[in-house]
Design a protein around this motif. Structure first.
Motif, PDB file in Angstrom:
ATOM      1  N   GLY A 219       0.797  -1.220   0.000  1.00  0.00           N
ATOM      2  CA  GLY A 219       0.000   0.000   0.000  1.00  0.00           C
ATOM      3  C   GLY A 219       0.826   1.264   0.000  1.00  0.00           C
ATOM      4  N   GLY A 223       0.472   3.306  -3.248  1.00  0.00           N
ATOM      5  CA  GLY A 223      -0.532   4.331  -2.954  1.00  0.00           C
ATOM      6  C   GLY A 223      -1.801   3.715  -2.406  1.00  0.00           C
ATOM      7  N   TRP A 224      -2.174   4.124  -1.167  1.00  0.00           N
ATOM      8  CA  TRP A 224      -3.329   3.509  -0.521  1.00  0.00           C
ATOM      9  C   TRP A 224      -4.632   3.777  -1.262  1.00  0.00           C
ATOM     10  CZ3 TRP A 224      -2.567  -0.144   2.867  1.00  0.00           C
ATOM     11  CH2 TRP A 224      -1.379  -0.167   3.597  1.00  0.00           C
ATOM     12  N   GLY A 225      -4.698   4.876  -1.987  1.00  0.00           N
ATOM     13  CA  GLY A 225      -5.913   5.188  -2.728  1.00  0.00           C
ATOM     14  C   GLY A 225      -5.878   4.768  -4.179  1.00  0.00           C
ATOM     15  N   SER A 226      -4.809   4.064  -4.578  1.00  0.00           N
ATOM     16  CA  SER A 226      -4.686   3.660  -5.983  1.00  0.00           C
ATOM     17  C   SER A 226      -5.696   2.577  -6.325  1.00  0.00           C
ATOM     18  CB  SER A 226      -3.267   3.160  -6.267  1.00  0.00           C
ATOM     19  OG  SER A 226      -2.999   1.977  -5.534  1.00  0.00           O
ATOM     20  N   LEU A 230      -7.033  -0.665  -3.924  1.00  0.00           N
ATOM     21  CA  LEU A 230      -8.457  -0.786  -3.607  1.00  0.00           C
ATOM     22  C   LEU A 230      -9.046  -2.050  -4.233  1.00  0.00           C
ATOM     23  CD1 LEU A 230      -9.604   2.937  -4.027  1.00  0.00           C
ATOM     24  CD2 LEU A 230      -9.119   1.698  -1.907  1.00  0.00           C
TER      25      LEU A 230
END
Length: 486
Positions: A219, A223-226, A230
């Protein structure tokens, strides 16, 4: 009973302890040597980090699978196969200078996490009654000891100019000795029960765990929001839900979902998950703090060896707890040592949040954390085994171990994210306030683990309850039927 008399408990315990300890050590042994390994393999640091990730993925997938096979096909047989695979993995990693071969070796090494629940099953099967609680406590405590010991050994070996490949040879030798000891000393007559491979259960469980653990461990890099992260979390959740559905439909499931829904098992597993998230992130926090140059306004500029020595009191605390927990289990049952252990860990993080200006304060915290870790990890198998039949011991402890590892991955990711969000101006180092927040968050998770432990519906010494019958069976060594699930 003749089988128990024909064994030598001390020798068997030593060889099981050596095998499991060596496997846990080799997981953290590689962390300080990743830069050297990247150089010898001619890859970047981003690429060499897969040496850690692949190992964790393999552990998550194969621990419950091998535990289930041990219960069905014989724990000694499966433990020996596991040790063969781990030894082969160490040899592959030692011989090769090619990245993909080293990754195969590390994947084989990751299978070794199944050795602990298999060893717990062997102890429960063949040890004399009075040796079982203390032996289970010692084996479980090695999980915490090994993590710190691996870092210490790595520092000592680095000082002695031992290469990364040389460390893999040492790992191979240790597990090979363990394999020989298991083959010679563990005298366990095993019969293979009728076994039908739960292929869909294995595939859905493996796929779900791979997605979740991979998402957690990559992550920060991806990138945790990638979209990919997700997607991994969503796919992992869907596969695990499908696995739960599959296990209720097949005749011989990989994991008996009725067992998993038992309130005592469910509560113990929840506590294990929270314990992993709260306690295992501490290693990252402590090691990074003490290795921070003092010019940052905190830290002590320790090298790898010095950081490992900071965790040395953890070993003493864990061993002290392992010696104490068996007596506590006999007197008050396993739930209270579990809760006390997690309360001690929560208090340790509160202590670190307030006292971190001197290096000696981390030595004190390390010892206290070892005490809490030893109590909690030593009590978990005893509490878990109160509500599972002897023939389900290994798979039940395997699932518990996997949840603890997944929780540890989440805890490490949380700690890393907190530190990354608070850095010194112009310097890629966390602020001291970032560490204080991380310590408090870890302590808060441990408080949740205390609550979860106290809510486990276990009543010590109450006739007619599954918990009371279970702990007496552990102490007396008597087989019993699985309790009904309400």
């Amino acid at each position: 009973m003749s089988e128990k008399r024909s064994t030598h408990p001390t020798a068997v315990l030593l060889v099981l302890a050596l095998s499991t300890f060596a496997i846990v050590v080799m997981q953290s042994l590689v962390l300080p040597i990743l830069p050297g390994l990247a150089t010898s393999l001619h890859v970047s640091m981003a690429d060499v980090s897969w040496v850690v990730t692949v190992n964790l993925l393999s552990a998550a997938v194969f621990t419950p699978i091998l535990g289930s096979l041990g219960d069905a096909l014989g724990r000694k047989r499966v433990l020996m196969i596991t040790l063969v695979l781990v030894t082969a993995g160490s040899v592959l990693a030692a011989l090769s200078h090619t990245m993909w071969v080293v990754l195969i070796g590390r994947a084989l090494q990751g299978m070794g996490f199944a050795a602990m629940p298999l060893a717990i099953g062997i102890v429960r099967s063949i040890f004399p009654a009075h040796r079982v609680p203390a032996s289970l406590a010692l084996l479980s405590a090695l999980t915490g000891i090994g993590a710190g010991a691996g870092l210490l050994f790595s520092g000592l070996l680095t000082k002695a100019d031992v290469t990364a490949q040389g460390m893999f040879w040492i790992s191979a030798a240790a597990t090979a000795i363990g394999l020989l000891g298991v083959a010679v000393l563990v005298r366990l007559t095993e019969t293979t029960s009728k076994f039908t491979a739960d292929v869909w259960g294995a595939l859905t469980l493996a796929g779900g765990l791979v997605c979740i653990v991979l998402g957690i461990n990559r992550g920060t890099a991806w990138g945790w929001g990638s979209g990919i992260i997700l997607g991994l979390f969503a796919g992992g959740a869907a596969l695990l839900a499908l696995w739960g559905f599959v296990e209720t439909r097949v005749r011989q499931p990989l994991v008996d979902m009725r067992m998993m829904r038992n309130p005592v098992v469910l509560g113990t597993n929840l506590t294990a998950f929270l314990a992993g998230a709260g306690m295992f992130g501490a290693f990252v926090l402590v090691l990074q703090f003490v290795q921070t140059p003092s010019q940052a306004g905190y830290g002590f500029g320790s090298d790898v060896l010095g950081a490992g020595l900071t965790l040395l009191p953890l070993t003493a605390g864990t061993l002290a707890a392992a010696a104490l927990v068996a007596t506590l289990i006999r007197r008050v049952g396993p739930r209270w040592p579990l809760a006390i252990g997690m309360f001690t860990a929560a208090g340790t993080f509160a202590y670190l949040a307030g006292f971190h200006a001197e290096h000696w304060e981390f030595y004190v915290a390390s010892g206290l954390l070892g005490l809490g870790l030893g109590l909690a990890m030593g009590a978990m198998p005893a509490l878990l085994n109160t509500s599972v039949a002897p023939e389900k011991t290994s798979v039940a402890n395997s699932v518990n171990s996997t949840l603890r590892s997944v929780g540890g991955s989440i805890g490490t990711a949380i700690a890393t994210a907190i530190l990354a969000s608070r850095t010194l101006p112009g310097v890629p180092l966390p602020t001291v306030d970032g560490y204080v927040i991380a310590f408090l968050v870890a302590g808060g998770i441990c408080v949740l683990a205390v609550v979860a432990a106290l809510l486990v519906p276990y009543r010590h010494g109450t006739t007619g309850t599954a918990g009371a019958r279970g702990v007496e069976d552990i102490i007396q060594g008597a087989p019993r039927p699985a309790p009904a699930v309400s």
